[in-house]
Design a protein around this motif. Structure first.
Motif, PDB file in Angstrom:
ATOM      1  N   GLY A  16      78.304  40.876  76.115  1.00 51.03           N
ATOM      2  CA  GLY A  16      78.451  40.880  77.572  1.00 51.03           C
ATOM      3  C   GLY A  16      77.584  39.815  78.222  1.00 51.03           C
ATOM      4  N   TYR A  17      76.353  39.689  77.755  1.00 58.61           N
ATOM      5  CA  TYR A  17      75.447  38.652  78.259  1.00 58.61           C
ATOM      6  C   TYR A  17      76.032  37.266  77.998  1.00 58.61           C
ATOM      7  CZ  TYR A  17      71.458  35.511  78.434  1.00 58.61           C
ATOM      8  OH  TYR A  17      70.630  34.456  78.705  1.00 58.61           O
ATOM      9  N   THR A  18      76.505  37.049  76.776  1.00 61.77           N
ATOM     10  CA  THR A  18      77.066  35.746  76.401  1.00 61.77           C
ATOM     11  C   THR A  18      78.251  35.399  77.283  1.00 61.77           C
ATOM     12  OG1 THR A  18      76.314  36.012  74.126  1.00 61.77           O
ATOM     13  CG2 THR A  18      78.085  34.427  74.502  1.00 61.77           C
ATOM     14  N   MET A  19      79.156  36.342  77.496  1.00 61.71           N
ATOM     15  CA  MET A  19      80.336  36.062  78.310  1.00 61.71           C
ATOM     16  C   MET A  19      79.947  35.801  79.765  1.00 61.71           C
ATOM     17  SD  MET A  19      82.524  35.840  76.025  1.00 61.71           S
ATOM     18  CE  MET A  19      83.814  35.349  77.149  1.00 61.71           C
ATOM     19  N   LYS A  20      78.938  36.516  80.248  1.00 63.50           N
ATOM     20  CA  LYS A  20      78.487  36.275  81.624  1.00 63.50           C
ATOM     21  C   LYS A  20      77.868  34.886  81.740  1.00 63.50           C
ATOM     22  CE  LYS A  20      76.209  38.432  85.459  1.00 63.50           C
ATOM     23  NZ  LYS A  20      76.019  39.733  86.044  1.00 63.50           N
ATOM     24  N   ALA A  21      77.076  34.508  80.758  1.00 64.85           N
ATOM     25  CA  ALA A  21      76.433  33.192  80.774  1.00 64.85           C
ATOM     26  C   ALA A  21      77.451  32.061  80.614  1.00 64.85           C
ATOM     27  CB  ALA A  21      75.382  33.117  79.679  1.00 64.85           C
ATOM     28  N   LEU A  22      78.560  32.341  79.933  1.00 66.32           N
ATOM     29  CA  LEU A  22      79.587  31.321  79.680  1.00 66.32           C
ATOM     30  C   LEU A  22      80.795  31.479  80.595  1.00 66.32           C
ATOM     31  CD1 LEU A  22      79.578  31.367  75.761  1.00 66.32           C
ATOM     32  CD2 LEU A  22      78.387  29.773  77.273  1.00 66.32           C
ATOM     33  N   ARG A  23      80.650  32.201  81.694  1.00 65.23           N
ATOM     34  CA  ARG A  23      81.805  32.529  82.548  1.00 65.23           C
ATOM     35  C   ARG A  23      82.552  31.312  83.073  1.00 65.23           C
ATOM     36  NH1 ARG A  23      77.367  34.464  85.139  1.00 65.23           N
ATOM     37  NH2 ARG A  23      76.625  33.260  86.906  1.00 65.23           N
ATOM     38  N   GLY A  24      81.936  30.171  83.139  1.00 64.45           N
ATOM     39  CA  GLY A  24      82.611  28.970  83.618  1.00 64.45           C
ATOM     40  C   GLY A  24      83.573  28.351  82.615  1.00 64.45           C
ATOM     41  N   LEU A  25      83.655  28.907  81.429  1.00 72.22           N
ATOM     42  CA  LEU A  25      84.492  28.325  80.375  1.00 72.22           C
ATOM     43  C   LEU A  25      85.948  28.765  80.403  1.00 72.22           C
ATOM     44  CD1 LEU A  25      82.144  28.460  77.272  1.00 72.22           C
ATOM     45  CD2 LEU A  25      82.715  26.483  78.687  1.00 72.22           C
ATOM     46  N   LYS A  70      94.439  25.401  76.020  1.00 68.86           N
ATOM     47  CA  LYS A  70      93.198  25.035  76.708  1.00 68.86           C
ATOM     48  C   LYS A  70      92.507  23.832  76.063  1.00 68.86           C
ATOM     49  CE  LYS A  70      92.303  29.741  78.328  1.00 68.86           C
ATOM     50  NZ  LYS A  70      91.379  30.885  78.268  1.00 68.86           N
ATOM     51  N   GLY A  71      93.064  23.347  74.960  1.00 64.57           N
ATOM     52  CA  GLY A  71      92.516  22.144  74.332  1.00 64.57           C
ATOM     53  C   GLY A  71      91.328  22.374  73.416  1.00 64.57           C
ATOM     54  N   TYR A  72      91.195  23.595  72.869  1.00 62.99           N
ATOM     55  CA  TYR A  72      90.079  23.892  71.980  1.00 62.99           C
ATOM     56  C   TYR A  72      90.421  23.694  70.492  1.00 62.99           C
ATOM     57  CZ  TYR A  72      87.551  25.957  75.887  1.00 62.99           C
ATOM     58  OH  TYR A  72      86.902  26.157  77.081  1.00 62.99           O
ATOM     59  N   ILE A  73      91.672  23.912  70.146  1.00 63.27           N
ATOM     60  CA  ILE A  73      92.066  23.835  68.737  1.00 63.27           C
ATOM     61  C   ILE A  73      93.416  23.135  68.611  1.00 63.27           C
ATOM     62  CG2 ILE A  73      90.854  25.974  68.136  1.00 63.27           C
ATOM     63  CD1 ILE A  73      93.781  27.203  67.934  1.00 63.27           C
ATOM     64  N   ARG A  74      93.741  22.819  67.373  1.00 65.48           N
ATOM     65  CA  ARG A  74      95.091  22.329  67.070  1.00 65.48           C
ATOM     66  C   ARG A  74      95.596  23.074  65.836  1.00 65.48           C
ATOM     67  NH1 ARG A  74      95.146  18.842  62.696  1.00 65.48           N
ATOM     68  NH2 ARG A  74      93.097  18.000  62.165  1.00 65.48           N
ATOM     69  N   ARG A  75      96.909  23.252  65.815  1.00 68.03           N
ATOM     70  CA  ARG A  75      97.560  23.851  64.647  1.00 68.03           C
ATOM     71  C   ARG A  75      98.171  22.730  63.834  1.00 68.03           C
ATOM     72  NH1 ARG A  75     100.547  29.282  66.938  1.00 68.03           N
ATOM     73  NH2 ARG A  75     100.042  28.692  69.054  1.00 68.03           N
ATOM     74  N   GLN A  76      98.158  22.896  62.540  1.00 68.18           N
ATOM     75  CA  GLN A  76      98.781  21.913  61.665  1.00 68.18           C
ATOM     76  C   GLN A  76      99.491  22.660  60.537  1.00 68.18           C
ATOM     77  OE1 GLN A  76      96.239  18.632  60.508  1.00 68.18           O
ATOM     78  NE2 GLN A  76      97.185  18.601  58.477  1.00 68.18           N
ATOM     79  N   GLU A  77     100.732  22.273  60.301  1.00 67.70           N
ATOM     80  CA  GLU A  77     101.466  22.906  59.210  1.00 67.70           C
ATOM     81  C   GLU A  77     100.788  22.611  57.888  1.00 67.70           C
ATOM     82  OE1 GLU A  77     105.514  21.589  59.125  1.00 67.70           O
ATOM     83  OE2 GLU A  77     106.120  22.932  60.738  1.00 67.70           O
ATOM     84  N   LYS A  92      85.877  19.841  71.832  1.00 65.49           N
ATOM     85  CA  LYS A  92      85.571  20.815  72.887  1.00 65.49           C
ATOM     86  C   LYS A  92      85.164  22.170  72.284  1.00 65.49           C
ATOM     87  CE  LYS A  92      88.054  22.504  76.989  1.00 65.49           C
ATOM     88  NZ  LYS A  92      89.332  22.470  77.684  1.00 65.49           N
ATOM     89  N   ALA A  93      85.791  22.539  71.167  1.00 65.58           N
ATOM     90  CA  ALA A  93      85.494  23.819  70.513  1.00 65.58           C
ATOM     91  C   ALA A  93      84.090  23.821  69.927  1.00 65.58           C
ATOM     92  CB  ALA A  93      86.518  24.100  69.417  1.00 65.58           C
ATOM     93  N   SER A  94      83.702  22.729  69.316  1.00 62.75           N
ATOM     94  CA  SER A  94      82.362  22.639  68.718  1.00 62.75           C
ATOM     95  C   SER A  94      81.289  22.762  69.794  1.00 62.75           C
ATOM     96  CB  SER A  94      82.212  21.327  67.960  1.00 62.75           C
ATOM     97  OG  SER A  94      83.140  21.289  66.897  1.00 62.75           O
ATOM     98  N   GLN A  95      81.548  22.184  70.953  1.00 61.32           N
ATOM     99  CA  GLN A  95      80.593  22.278  72.055  1.00 61.32           C
ATOM    100  C   GLN A  95      80.443  23.728  72.518  1.00 61.32           C
ATOM    101  OE1 GLN A  95      82.332  19.567  74.855  1.00 61.32           O
ATOM    102  NE2 GLN A  95      81.573  17.754  73.799  1.00 61.32           N
ATOM    103  N   VAL A  96      81.553  24.445  72.624  1.00 63.36           N
ATOM    104  CA  VAL A  96      81.509  25.849  73.052  1.00 63.36           C
ATOM    105  C   VAL A  96      80.788  26.685  72.008  1.00 63.36           C
ATOM    106  CG1 VAL A  96      82.908  27.912  73.497  1.00 63.36           C
ATOM    107  CG2 VAL A  96      83.535  25.726  74.522  1.00 63.36           C
ATOM    108  N   LYS A  97      81.063  26.439  70.738  1.00 61.38           N
ATOM    109  CA  LYS A  97      80.382  27.187  69.683  1.00 61.38           C
ATOM    110  C   LYS A  97      78.873  27.003  69.798  1.00 61.38           C
ATOM    111  CE  LYS A  97      79.368  26.016  65.403  1.00 61.38           C
ATOM    112  NZ  LYS A  97      79.453  25.550  64.040  1.00 61.38           N
TER     113      LYS A  97
END
Length: 153
Positions: A16-25, A70-77, A92-97
């Protein structure tokens, strides 16, 4: 003092704390869990992600679609089996992690301030022991824990 649910309660509060702190994402908790797993294990399939997070395949498919839009990941066959989608994080995903790990660390640092250094060390050693035992049990298919639960019934 009962041990039941304390770890789960602390984990939920930390989330809950993490999601509140990251609410702008513009990201929900299930998306964050999936994103972090994909950044730790790039190239895993949707099925593997579903199993790793213990979430049904349809829910994972919806989560993956949102993360992709949202531009965080890509799928590849998969090169050998075109029915399989491999999941890869984008920058973008690495930055969020990294940001989410930092936020969680801040919370746990705050939480542990109430413990004396010796208490903290002993507690962390105990948590490490329990974490390793839980991982071993998961790898074994939960055969011991399930067997114990069946004998209580």
């Amino acid at each position: 003092m009962e041990q039941k649910r304390f770890i789960s309660k602390i984990s939920r509060i930390a989330q809950g704390y993490t999601m509140k702190a990251l609410r702008g994402l513009d990201m929900n908790l299930s998306e964050l869990h999936a994103l972090r797993s994909i950044t730790w294990l790039p190239g895993q399939s949707q099925t593997e992600l579903s199993e790793r997070l213990s979430v049904d395949k349809a829910a994972i498919a919806r989560t993956i679609t949102r993360l992709e839009k949202k531009g965080y990941i890509r799928r590849q066959e998969d090169e050998k089996d075109r029915r399989i989608n491999r999941l890869y994080p984008l920058e973008k995903a690495s930055q969020v992690k990294e940001e989410s790990i930092s936020v969680e660390n801040d919370f746990y640092d705050w939480l542990f301030e109430v413990l004396e250094p010796a208490e903290r060390q002993k507690f962390l050693e105990t948590l490490d022991l329990l974490t390793e035992r839980a991982k071993e049990e998961r790898r074994a298919g939960f055969i011991h824990a399930l067997g114990q639960a069946e004998t209580k019934e």
